[in-house]
Design a protein around this motif. Structure first.
Motif, PDB file in Angstrom:
ATOM      1  N   ALA A   1       0.809  -1.220   0.000  1.00 13.44           N
ATOM      2  CA  ALA A   1       0.000   0.000   0.000  1.00 13.44           C
ATOM      3  C   ALA A   1       0.846   1.276   0.000  1.00 13.44           C
ATOM      4  CB  ALA A   1      -0.962  -0.026   1.190  1.00 13.44           C
ATOM      5  N   PRO A   2       1.911   1.388   0.821  1.00 11.87           N
ATOM      6  CA  PRO A   2       2.688   2.632   0.801  1.00 11.87           C
ATOM      7  C   PRO A   2       3.389   2.896  -0.524  1.00 11.87           C
ATOM      8  CG  PRO A   2       3.106   1.414   2.824  1.00 11.87           C
ATOM      9  CD  PRO A   2       2.345   0.502   1.908  1.00 11.87           C
ATOM     10  N   GLU A   3       3.689   1.825  -1.292  1.00 10.38           N
ATOM     11  CA  GLU A   3       4.415   2.015  -2.549  1.00 10.38           C
ATOM     12  C   GLU A   3       3.516   2.559  -3.655  1.00 10.38           C
ATOM     13  OE1 GLU A   3       7.592   1.630  -2.243  1.00 10.38           O
ATOM     14  OE2 GLU A   3       7.363   0.731  -0.257  1.00 10.38           O
ATOM     15  N   MET A   4       2.198   2.520  -3.469  1.00 10.37           N
ATOM     16  CA  MET A   4       1.284   3.018  -4.499  1.00 10.37           C
ATOM     17  C   MET A   4       1.267   4.535  -4.566  1.00 10.37           C
ATOM     18  SD  MET A   4      -2.026   0.592  -3.875  1.00 10.37           S
ATOM     19  CE  MET A   4      -1.886  -1.196  -3.909  1.00 10.37           C
ATOM     20  N   GLY A   5       1.564   5.175  -3.445  1.00 14.46           N
ATOM     21  CA  GLY A   5       1.495   6.623  -3.357  1.00 14.46           C
ATOM     22  C   GLY A   5       1.305   7.027  -1.907  1.00 14.46           C
ATOM     23  N   SER A   6       0.942   8.287  -1.703  1.00 16.34           N
ATOM     24  CA  SER A   6       0.941   8.828  -0.345  1.00 16.34           C
ATOM     25  C   SER A   6      -0.371   8.646   0.405  1.00 16.34           C
ATOM     26  CB  SER A   6       1.268  10.320  -0.400  1.00 16.34           C
ATOM     27  OG  SER A   6       0.254  11.025  -1.113  1.00 16.34           O
ATOM     28  N   LEU A   7      -1.447   8.224  -0.246  1.00 19.54           N
ATOM     29  CA  LEU A   7      -2.759   8.203   0.401  1.00 19.54           C
ATOM     30  C   LEU A   7      -2.786   7.301   1.628  1.00 19.54           C
ATOM     31  CD1 LEU A   7      -5.363   8.152  -2.536  1.00 19.54           C
ATOM     32  CD2 LEU A   7      -4.725  10.056  -1.050  1.00 19.54           C
ATOM     33  N   PHE A   8      -2.215   6.122   1.521  1.00 25.79           N
ATOM     34  CA  PHE A   8      -2.247   5.171   2.631  1.00 25.79           C
ATOM     35  C   PHE A   8      -1.553   5.757   3.858  1.00 25.79           C
ATOM     36  CE2 PHE A   8      -0.145   1.760   5.034  1.00 25.79           C
ATOM     37  CZ  PHE A   8      -1.225   0.955   5.362  1.00 25.79           C
ATOM     38  N   ALA A   9      -0.298   6.177   3.703  1.00 23.60           N
ATOM     39  CA  ALA A   9       0.473   6.668   4.846  1.00 23.60           C
ATOM     40  C   ALA A   9      -0.128   7.946   5.416  1.00 23.60           C
ATOM     41  CB  ALA A   9       1.929   6.898   4.443  1.00 23.60           C
ATOM     42  N   SER A  10      -0.635   8.828   4.554  1.00 23.58           N
ATOM     43  CA  SER A  10      -1.232  10.069   5.046  1.00 23.58           C
ATOM     44  C   SER A  10      -2.456   9.780   5.898  1.00 23.58           C
ATOM     45  CB  SER A  10      -1.615  10.969   3.866  1.00 23.58           C
ATOM     46  OG  SER A  10      -0.470  11.356   3.134  1.00 23.58           O
TER      47      SER A  10
ATOM     48  N   ALA B   1      -8.459  14.854  -1.120  1.00 28.48           N
ATOM     49  CA  ALA B   1      -8.702  16.238  -1.514  1.00 28.48           C
ATOM     50  C   ALA B   1      -7.426  17.072  -1.442  1.00 28.48           C
ATOM     51  CB  ALA B   1      -9.789  16.844  -0.615  1.00 28.48           C
ATOM     52  N   LEU B   2      -6.635  16.873  -0.392  1.00 29.04           N
ATOM     53  CA  LEU B   2      -5.375  17.609  -0.275  1.00 29.04           C
ATOM     54  C   LEU B   2      -4.408  17.243  -1.391  1.00 29.04           C
ATOM     55  CD1 LEU B   2      -4.771  17.400   3.592  1.00 29.04           C
ATOM     56  CD2 LEU B   2      -5.227  19.473   2.258  1.00 29.04           C
ATOM     57  N   ALA B   3      -4.345  15.940  -1.693  1.00 22.82           N
ATOM     58  CA  ALA B   3      -3.445  15.502  -2.763  1.00 22.82           C
ATOM     59  C   ALA B   3      -3.905  16.025  -4.113  1.00 22.82           C
ATOM     60  CB  ALA B   3      -3.368  13.973  -2.775  1.00 22.82           C
ATOM     61  N   ASP B   4      -5.221  16.092  -4.316  1.00 24.38           N
ATOM     62  CA  ASP B   4      -5.764  16.640  -5.567  1.00 24.38           C
ATOM     63  C   ASP B   4      -5.269  18.062  -5.808  1.00 24.38           C
ATOM     64  OD1 ASP B   4      -7.194  14.642  -6.784  1.00 24.38           O
ATOM     65  OD2 ASP B   4      -9.109  15.157  -5.878  1.00 24.38           O
ATOM     66  N   GLU B   5      -5.228  18.853  -4.749  1.00 25.60           N
ATOM     67  CA  GLU B   5      -4.834  20.259  -4.875  1.00 25.60           C
ATOM     68  C   GLU B   5      -3.366  20.411  -5.269  1.00 25.60           C
ATOM     69  OE1 GLU B   5      -5.669  22.014  -1.132  1.00 25.60           O
ATOM     70  OE2 GLU B   5      -7.854  21.800  -1.295  1.00 25.60           O
ATOM     71  N   ARG B   6      -2.585  19.382  -5.035  1.00 27.50           N
ATOM     72  CA  ARG B   6      -1.136  19.482  -5.215  1.00 27.50           C
ATOM     73  C   ARG B   6      -0.636  18.764  -6.470  1.00 27.50           C
ATOM     74  NH1 ARG B   6      -0.120  17.783   1.133  1.00 27.50           N
ATOM     75  NH2 ARG B   6      -0.871  19.734   2.046  1.00 27.50           N
ATOM     76  N   THR B   7      -1.539  18.359  -7.349  1.00 25.25           N
ATOM     77  CA  THR B   7      -1.104  17.589  -8.509  1.00 25.25           C
ATOM     78  C   THR B   7      -1.823  18.075  -9.764  1.00 25.25           C
ATOM     79  OG1 THR B   7      -0.692  15.343  -9.309  1.00 25.25           O
ATOM     80  CG2 THR B   7      -2.829  15.746  -8.262  1.00 25.25           C
ATOM     81  N   ASP B   8      -1.515  17.430 -10.886  1.00 27.34           N
ATOM     82  CA  ASP B   8      -2.139  17.785 -12.163  1.00 27.34           C
ATOM     83  C   ASP B   8      -3.171  16.718 -12.539  1.00 27.34           C
ATOM     84  OD1 ASP B   8      -0.604  15.591 -12.896  1.00 27.34           O
ATOM     85  OD2 ASP B   8       0.884  16.770 -13.980  1.00 27.34           O
ATOM     86  N   ASP B   9      -3.682  16.802 -13.754  1.00 21.40           N
ATOM     87  CA  ASP B   9      -4.738  15.872 -14.179  1.00 21.40           C
ATOM     88  C   ASP B   9      -4.253  14.429 -14.188  1.00 21.40           C
ATOM     89  OD1 ASP B   9      -6.511  17.929 -14.446  1.00 21.40           O
ATOM     90  OD2 ASP B   9      -6.259  18.151 -16.619  1.00 21.40           O
ATOM     91  N   VAL B  10      -3.028  14.217 -14.641  1.00 16.22           N
ATOM     92  CA  VAL B  10      -2.482  12.853 -14.651  1.00 16.22           C
ATOM     93  C   VAL B  10      -2.359  12.331 -13.221  1.00 16.22           C
ATOM     94  CG1 VAL B  10      -0.465  11.431 -15.223  1.00 16.22           C
ATOM     95  CG2 VAL B  10      -1.261  13.195 -16.830  1.00 16.22           C
ATOM     96  N   GLY B  11      -1.885  13.194 -12.324  1.00 11.23           N
ATOM     97  CA  GLY B  11      -1.762  12.800 -10.931  1.00 11.23           C
ATOM     98  C   GLY B  11      -3.107  12.469 -10.308  1.00 11.23           C
ATOM     99  N   ARG B  12      -4.148  13.186 -10.702  1.00 14.24           N
ATOM    100  CA  ARG B  12      -5.479  12.916 -10.149  1.00 14.24           C
ATOM    101  C   ARG B  12      -6.002  11.559 -10.604  1.00 14.24           C
ATOM    102  NH1 ARG B  12      -5.828  18.482 -11.613  1.00 14.24           N
ATOM    103  NH2 ARG B  12      -5.628  19.775  -9.722  1.00 14.24           N
ATOM    104  N   VAL B  13      -5.711  11.199 -11.835  1.00 15.05           N
ATOM    105  CA  VAL B  13      -6.088   9.855 -12.307  1.00 15.05           C
ATOM    106  C   VAL B  13      -5.365   8.789 -11.493  1.00 15.05           C
ATOM    107  CG1 VAL B  13      -5.959   8.243 -14.247  1.00 15.05           C
ATOM    108  CG2 VAL B  13      -6.644  10.627 -14.639  1.00 15.05           C
ATOM    109  N   GLN B  14      -4.080   9.007 -11.220  1.00 11.61           N
ATOM    110  CA  GLN B  14      -3.306   8.055 -10.428  1.00 11.61           C
ATOM    111  C   GLN B  14      -3.829   7.964  -9.001  1.00 11.61           C
ATOM    112  OE1 GLN B  14       0.593   9.734 -11.025  1.00 11.61           O
ATOM    113  NE2 GLN B  14       0.978   8.531 -12.880  1.00 11.61           N
ATOM    114  N   LEU B  15      -4.273   9.102  -8.447  1.00  8.94           N
ATOM    115  CA  LEU B  15      -4.833   9.101  -7.100  1.00  8.94           C
ATOM    116  C   LEU B  15      -6.106   8.263  -7.042  1.00  8.94           C
ATOM    117  CD1 LEU B  15      -4.299  12.828  -6.096  1.00  8.94           C
ATOM    118  CD2 LEU B  15      -3.304  10.854  -4.945  1.00  8.94           C
ATOM    119  N   ARG B  16      -6.958   8.369  -8.057  1.00  9.13           N
ATOM    120  CA  ARG B  16      -8.184   7.557  -8.083  1.00  9.13           C
ATOM    121  C   ARG B  16      -7.858   6.076  -8.198  1.00  9.13           C
ATOM    122  NH1 ARG B  16      -8.820  12.753  -7.418  1.00  9.13           N
ATOM    123  NH2 ARG B  16     -10.993  13.273  -6.979  1.00  9.13           N
ATOM    124  N   ASP B  17      -6.798   5.777  -8.927  1.00  6.53           N
ATOM    125  CA  ASP B  17      -6.378   4.375  -9.036  1.00  6.53           C
ATOM    126  C   ASP B  17      -5.892   3.865  -7.682  1.00  6.53           C
ATOM    127  OD1 ASP B  17      -5.742   2.003 -10.638  1.00  6.53           O
ATOM    128  OD2 ASP B  17      -3.662   2.521 -10.229  1.00  6.53           O
TER     129      ASP B  17
END
Length: 394
Positions: A68-77, A339-355
């Motif tokens: 889970a932590p390797e996917m991105g920051s959502l889990f650890a945050s 929501a916080l991560a959304d504010e700090r990224t671009d459209d590609v990053g938002r797609v990755q966050l949903r994944d």
């Protein structure tokens, strides 16, 4: 039987052959058999040769599995959201002890979020047995964290041996503890061993269980209110209470948080699950050939979360809660972190966050397969488990 996926390259196979030769030597020295738990320990942790001790990539697309932590920051945050109230309850300099730091992704994200929440521990310690992983963690955190945060991080060879306050955290650690395997034969308890066939290959064997394993199996039967059938085979960690006491050390006030795949006891030892939960991971393939390619593949077993609760109570902790990973993350502000991560990224990053979100929470991903258990001492960690608490199932 060889699994149906590509062979390792020649260098990797040569590496595995060296470890396999050492395993054969030990089996021979021990009279022709070693407990499976010893085989697993050597495959994973032999210095310089074991899966977690050698230098090959373990995590992410280039490795064998993705945590889970390797996917991105959502889990650890989100975990930081759950831990922040614990740190805020502690009065003295608090510590966070992470068991097995992976790539360092969890430490990076959790420290950044705890800083935002004004709930930083004074010390962040990573207990990491792999010299290679430790080096990678150090490099990542030096590069990606502000100096004020990076300076709080230290690496340990053993748990704290003094009195302290804080949190112990482990993600996908319990499943990699070398586990004994038991077998019921003619009503008696045997321990699975690893032996050599005529060609020097590794094969299953069995020997009468020692008293610790024998009593642990009988404890399971009393708990389940039924005997195991002849031929039933599974995993069991009778040393778990001692391990938990060791990693908690002198923790006087604080919490323990464990995330892993597993079941409550009744589900773990279902009659139809008569060959246990043991499996191997290689290049994102899961298979049952755990004797294959020593040192090149991860070997794991699911966690009995009832045993985790028992071990915590035995060590003097109270159960804070137990739930699925999806419930834990959704109940601790995953939407806020998104929501916080959304504010700090671009459209590609938002797609990755949903994944990330889907993989962390959906039943088809990690949401239900992974479970979370919390233990507490002189703090209130129960609010972290208010959504979907399943403690009654333990």
């Amino acid at each position: 039987m060889q699994p149906n996926f590509p062979l390792p390259d020649a260098d990797a196979l040569a590496h595995s052959a060296q470890l396999a030769a050492g395993l054969r030597d030990e089996i021979t020295r021990q009279g022709g058999a070693i407990p499976f738990s010893r085989f697993m320990e050597l495959c994973l942790y032999t210095p310089g040769w074991g899966y977690y001790s050698a230098g090959a990539s373990k995590f992410g697309a280039s490795g064998d599995f993705t945590t889970a932590p390797e996917m991105g920051s959502l889990f650890a945050s989100t975990v930081a959201n759950a831990l922040a109230p614990v740190f805020q309850q502690l009065q003295g300099p608090a510590r966070l002890l992470e068991l097995g730091g992976g790539s360092g992704a969890f430490a990076e994200a959790v420290l950044l979020r705890l800083a935002e929440l004004q709930a930083l521990p004074a010390r962040y310690a990573i207990l990491e047995p792999s010299a290679d992983l430790r080096e990678r963690q150090q490099q990542r955190l030096r590069q990606n964290l502000p100096e004020a945060l990076a300076s709080r991080v230290e690496w340990l060879d053993r748990p704290f041996d003094d009195d302290w306050e804080g949190v112990v955290f482990a993600n996908e650690v319990i499943d990699a503890l070398p586990t004994p395997r038991f077998l019921i034969k003619d009503g008696e308890v045997y321990e699975e061993t690893v032996e050599l066939d005529a060609q020097g290959g590794f094969v299953r064997g069995a020997q009468p269980a020692d008293m610790l394993l024998h009593q642990a199996v009988r404890h399971l039967e009393r708990y389940l209110k039924r005997p195991f059938a002849d031929g039933y085979r599974s995993e069991l960690l009778p040393q778990l209470p001692y391990w938990l006491q060791a990693v908690a050390g002198g923790l006087q006030r604080g919490a323990l948080l464990f995330v892993d795949y597993g079941y409550n006891r009744a589900e773990f030892y279902q009659p139809e699950r008569d060959d246990g939960t043991l499996r191997a991971f290689y290049r994102h393939h899961v298979h049952n050939e755990v004797h294959l390619w020593p040192g090149l593949q991860d070997i794991t077993a699911s966690v009995d979360f009832t045993a985790m609760a028992e071990a915590g109570l035995h060590a003097g902790f109270d159960l804070a809660g137990y739930c699925s990973q999806a419930s834990f993350l959704l109940g601790n502000g995953l939407d806020q972190c998104l929501a916080l991560a959304d504010e700090r990224t671009d459209d590609v990053g938002r797609v990755q966050l949903r994944d990330q979100l889907k993989k962390l929470t959906l039943p088809s991903g990690m949401g239900e397969r992974f479970q979370v258990i919390g233990l507490q001492r002189e703090v209130d960690f129960e609010p972290a488990f208010e959504l979907g608490d399943l403690s009654w199932r333990l």
